[in-house]
Scaffold this active site. Sequence first.
Site, PDB file in Angstrom:
ATOM      1  N   GLU A   1      54.740  98.977  22.350  1.00 52.04           N
ATOM      2  CA  GLU A   1      54.017  97.804  22.857  1.00 52.04           C
ATOM      3  C   GLU A   1      54.323  96.619  21.961  1.00 52.04           C
ATOM      4  OE1 GLU A   1      51.977  96.909  25.657  1.00 52.04           O
ATOM      5  OE2 GLU A   1      52.475  95.054  24.624  1.00 52.04           O
TER       6      GLU A   1
ATOM      7  N   GLU B   1      46.344  76.611  49.551  1.00 52.12           N
ATOM      8  CA  GLU B   1      47.089  77.809  49.962  1.00 52.12           C
ATOM      9  C   GLU B   1      48.116  77.421  51.013  1.00 52.12           C
ATOM     10  OE1 GLU B   1      47.427  81.255  49.330  1.00 52.12           O
ATOM     11  OE2 GLU B   1      48.867  81.014  50.955  1.00 52.12           O
TER      12      GLU B   1
ATOM     13  N   GLY C   1      45.187  83.657  46.508  1.00 48.33           N
ATOM     14  CA  GLY C   1      45.194  85.118  46.368  1.00 48.33           C
ATOM     15  C   GLY C   1      44.013  85.569  45.517  1.00 48.33           C
TER      16      GLY C   1
ATOM     17  N   GLY D   1      47.747  96.283  27.636  1.00 48.50           N
ATOM     18  CA  GLY D   1      48.534  95.511  28.607  1.00 48.50           C
ATOM     19  C   GLY D   1      47.809  94.300  29.173  1.00 48.50           C
TER      20      GLY D   1
ATOM     21  N   HIS E   1      18.625 106.757  51.157  1.00 55.14           N
ATOM     22  CA  HIS E   1      17.925 105.585  51.689  1.00 55.14           C
ATOM     23  C   HIS E   1      16.955 105.057  50.631  1.00 55.14           C
ATOM     24  CE1 HIS E   1      15.832 102.992  54.501  1.00 55.14           C
ATOM     25  NE2 HIS E   1      14.702 103.456  53.997  1.00 55.14           N
TER      26      HIS E   1
ATOM     27  N   ALA F   1      45.711  97.777  38.670  1.00 53.79           N
ATOM     28  CA  ALA F   1      45.591  98.622  37.483  1.00 53.79           C
ATOM     29  C   ALA F   1      45.421 100.092  37.851  1.00 53.79           C
ATOM     30  CB  ALA F   1      44.412  98.148  36.643  1.00 53.79           C
TER      31      ALA F   1
ATOM     32  N   LEU G   1      46.762  97.049  22.251  1.00 54.32           N
ATOM     33  CA  LEU G   1      47.132  97.923  23.375  1.00 54.32           C
ATOM     34  C   LEU G   1      46.339  97.530  24.629  1.00 54.32           C
ATOM     35  CD1 LEU G   1      47.095 101.269  21.330  1.00 54.32           C
ATOM     36  CD2 LEU G   1      49.122 100.000  22.094  1.00 54.32           C
TER      37      LEU G   1
ATOM     38  N   GLY H   1      51.310  84.264  42.221  1.00 55.91           N
ATOM     39  CA  GLY H   1      51.793  85.647  42.239  1.00 55.91           C
ATOM     40  C   GLY H   1      52.285  86.094  40.880  1.00 55.91           C
TER      41      GLY H   1
HETATM   42  C1  FAD Z   1      43.752  87.578  35.697  1.00 57.48           C
HETATM   43  C2  FAD Z   1      44.084  88.953  36.229  1.00 57.48           C
HETATM   44  C3  FAD Z   1      43.073  89.742  36.764  1.00 57.48           C
HETATM   45  C4  FAD Z   1      43.361  91.014  37.235  1.00 57.48           C
HETATM   46  N1  FAD Z   1      42.338  91.754  37.736  1.00 57.48           N
HETATM   47  C5  FAD Z   1      42.585  92.994  38.205  1.00 57.48           C
HETATM   48  C6  FAD Z   1      41.521  93.812  38.682  1.00 57.48           C
HETATM   49  O1  FAD Z   1      40.354  93.425  38.660  1.00 57.48           O
HETATM   50  N2  FAD Z   1      41.820  95.054  39.134  1.00 57.48           N
HETATM   51  C7  FAD Z   1      43.111  95.519  39.168  1.00 57.48           C
HETATM   52  O2  FAD Z   1      43.327  96.650  39.608  1.00 57.48           O
HETATM   53  N3  FAD Z   1      44.140  94.768  38.719  1.00 57.48           N
HETATM   54  C8  FAD Z   1      43.902  93.526  38.228  1.00 57.48           C
HETATM   55  N4  FAD Z   1      44.937  92.781  37.731  1.00 57.48           N
HETATM   56  C9  FAD Z   1      46.303  93.353  37.764  1.00 57.48           C
HETATM   57  C10 FAD Z   1      46.483  94.359  36.620  1.00 57.48           C
HETATM   58  O3  FAD Z   1      46.244  93.700  35.398  1.00 57.48           O
HETATM   59  C11 FAD Z   1      47.882  94.941  36.646  1.00 57.48           C
HETATM   60  O4  FAD Z   1      48.133  95.486  37.918  1.00 57.48           O
HETATM   61  C12 FAD Z   1      48.037  96.033  35.608  1.00 57.48           C
HETATM   62  O5  FAD Z   1      47.784  95.539  34.314  1.00 57.48           O
HETATM   63  C13 FAD Z   1      49.454  96.616  35.656  1.00 57.48           C
HETATM   64  O6  FAD Z   1      49.559  97.608  34.696  1.00 57.48           O
HETATM   65  P1  FAD Z   1      50.963  98.007  34.072  1.00 57.48           P
HETATM   66  O7  FAD Z   1      50.664  99.162  33.157  1.00 57.48           O
HETATM   67  O8  FAD Z   1      51.965  98.193  35.121  1.00 57.48           O
HETATM   68  O9  FAD Z   1      51.446  96.751  33.214  1.00 57.48           O
HETATM   69  P2  FAD Z   1      50.752  95.716  32.239  1.00 57.48           P
HETATM   70  O10 FAD Z   1      49.292  95.861  32.201  1.00 57.48           O
HETATM   71  O11 FAD Z   1      51.319  94.394  32.583  1.00 57.48           O
HETATM   72  O12 FAD Z   1      51.267  96.163  30.805  1.00 57.48           O
HETATM   73  C14 FAD Z   1      52.603  96.137  30.450  1.00 57.48           C
HETATM   74  C15 FAD Z   1      52.693  96.033  28.951  1.00 57.48           C
HETATM   75  O13 FAD Z   1      54.046  96.232  28.579  1.00 57.48           O
HETATM   76  C16 FAD Z   1      54.364  95.392  27.486  1.00 57.48           C
HETATM   77  N5  FAD Z   1      55.813  95.204  27.495  1.00 57.48           N
HETATM   78  C17 FAD Z   1      56.564  94.626  28.462  1.00 57.48           C
HETATM   79  N6  FAD Z   1      57.884  94.692  28.145  1.00 57.48           N
HETATM   80  C18 FAD Z   1      57.949  95.329  26.949  1.00 57.48           C
HETATM   81  C19 FAD Z   1      59.020  95.698  26.113  1.00 57.48           C
HETATM   82  N7  FAD Z   1      60.285  95.492  26.476  1.00 57.48           N
HETATM   83  N8  FAD Z   1      58.729  96.311  24.947  1.00 57.48           N
HETATM   84  C20 FAD Z   1      57.444  96.567  24.577  1.00 57.48           C
HETATM   85  N9  FAD Z   1      56.388  96.245  25.356  1.00 57.48           N
HETATM   86  C21 FAD Z   1      56.643  95.644  26.519  1.00 57.48           C
HETATM   87  C22 FAD Z   1      53.582  94.121  27.778  1.00 57.48           C
HETATM   88  O14 FAD Z   1      53.343  93.424  26.564  1.00 57.48           O
HETATM   89  C23 FAD Z   1      52.304  94.679  28.386  1.00 57.48           C
HETATM   90  O15 FAD Z   1      51.309  94.826  27.415  1.00 57.48           O
HETATM   91  C24 FAD Z   1      44.691  91.508  37.206  1.00 57.48           C
HETATM   92  C25 FAD Z   1      45.708  90.729  36.673  1.00 57.48           C
HETATM   93  C26 FAD Z   1      45.409  89.464  36.175  1.00 57.48           C
HETATM   94  C27 FAD Z   1      46.516  88.642  35.585  1.00 57.48           C
END
Ligand code: FAD
Length: 463
Positions: A33, A201, A180, A40, A442, A319, A38, A270
């Site tokens: 990471e 939009e 969105g 993401g 209920h 997520a 940690l 997006g």
């Molecule tokens: C404002 C906002 C609100 C959201 N709300 C929701 C919600 O309520 N419910 C929901 O389901 N989803 C929500 N999402 C979407 C959700 O955050 C993502 O779908 C989810 O985090 C994706 O998980 P992931 O593990 O694929 O990647 P990510 O969570 O994006 O994590 C990827 C990680 O990889 C690391 N990384 C990338 N490339 C490298 C590399 N080469 N070397 C080392 N580390 C690297 C990054 O630093 C990051 O920490 C939201 C997103 C945003 C922006």
Amino acid sequence: MSDYDVIIIGSGPGGYVAAIRAAQNGLKTACVESRETLGGTCLNIGCIPSKALLHASELYEEVSGGHLKKFGITASASIDHAGLMASKDKSVKGLTDGIAFLFKKNKVDWLKGHASFESKNSIKVGDETHTAKNIVIATGSSVTPLPGAEIDNAKGVIVDSTGALSLAKVPGHLVVIGGGVIGLELGSVWRRLGAKVTVVEYLDQILPGMDGEIRKDSAKLLSKQGMEIRTGTKVTGVKTGKSGATLTLEPAAGGAAETLEADVVLVSIGRRPNTDGLALEKAGLALNPRGQIEVDHYLATNVPGIWAIGDVTPGPMLAHKAEDEGVAVADNIAGRTGYVNHDVIPSVVYTMPEIAGVGLTEEAAKEKGEIKVGRFPFLANSRAKTNQDTDGWVKIIADARTDRVLGVWILNRLAGTLIAEAALAMEMGASSEDIALTCHAHPTHAESLKEAAMAVTGKPIHI
Ligand SMILES: Cc1cc2nc3c(=O)[nH]c(=O)nc-3n(C[C@H](O)[C@H](O)[C@H](O)COP(=O)(O)OP(=O)(O)OC[C@H]3O[C@@H](n4cnc5c(N)ncnc54)[C@H](O)[C@@H]3O)c2cc1C
């Protein structure tokens, strides 16, 4: 000899869950990471901080908007901006620290830094090279930029979702580009805290991809709350001035341009997959035309030993989709059977009321064959009536021949929680009759699911 059985690149909900499950499966596991903490996007700058602000702003509006008066309660509220931000940061820290604890507990090594491929079974992190029998790409996604609108979160005039989670003060006028999920959630936060909010939009309705009826009705409710929603409108320019920005808008169908002044502009059109700097070509991997990494049913790429999950792969950027894929990929690597049913992934918009759905939209279901639809309004639900909170409805879409549930859509304060029942029913292959025959406590909002299921055969009790 390999350093590890599995290396996972990225510690978002996909990566950290995959790492923990791989370790639980007895595999020697590391997770790379590059962020300081940690968790993401989701834990640091996504789901968690946005929900912290949504919850706090909802409490504020309940009191400041005078909504408690109808229950015979009078109260007043004011905003302590620093306190609001500190409470959000505390939630984030608690959860990101929690992942670090779980890594230690499960003996997952955290390799700190940015990973790039050296070959199909080795990666470079800083000056070190690590090898693994299996590598999982879980690098997530980042904000899609809008050409001509340069994001500068530090300046705080044109911001992305990360900037909008930490504005220095409540803006006078916030213009959100993109209707969105993220734009509507963050727009709701700042509107509740006192900003005038305009959502622009391009399409003729907000919330692309969701059921048509829920898109229409949620736009009505959000507008009633004071959010100005301008659909069918494109932003053709954004210029920053001394203190704010001027946007140029044009009807999407063509016509005269106009300008709109904003204190803050949130660009939320997006997200795009994170693959820059991974040197995928050294591993023999290519991207699809949308910049995503294609995987098969087992979450394997076309290069043996390399897997991919979460936002970097096709499918909804959510997520819980990433988490489920994290468990499945770690089980597949361990020689077990990992499986994600991509037809049953709920999605929730945490506005008020919440907007939730799982399975097919009514439009998509109709295209596939003959359907029956049951609807039930919360206006007829005893608990919602008692709580004086009757906005919204439940809609159940079933196959006309088999009665199997194909999709469920809920507009309600508790929609995000209620949709879990629908997802479970669909995962179990339930018919609408199965839901109608299930005893629901209920008085609860969940009774509306049972009533909507009864309405599929035209026999609801309370309408
Ligand atoms: C404002 C906002 C609100 C959201 N709300 C929701 C919600 O309520 N419910 C929901 O389901 N989803 C929500 N999402 C979407 C959700 O955050 C993502 O779908 C989810 O985090 C994706 O998980 P992931 O593990 O694929 O990647 P990510 O969570 O994006 O994590 C990827 C990680 O990889 C690391 N990384 C990338 N490339 C490298 C590399 N080469 N070397 C080392 N580390 C690297 C990054 O630093 C990051 O920490 C939201 C997103 C945003 C922006």
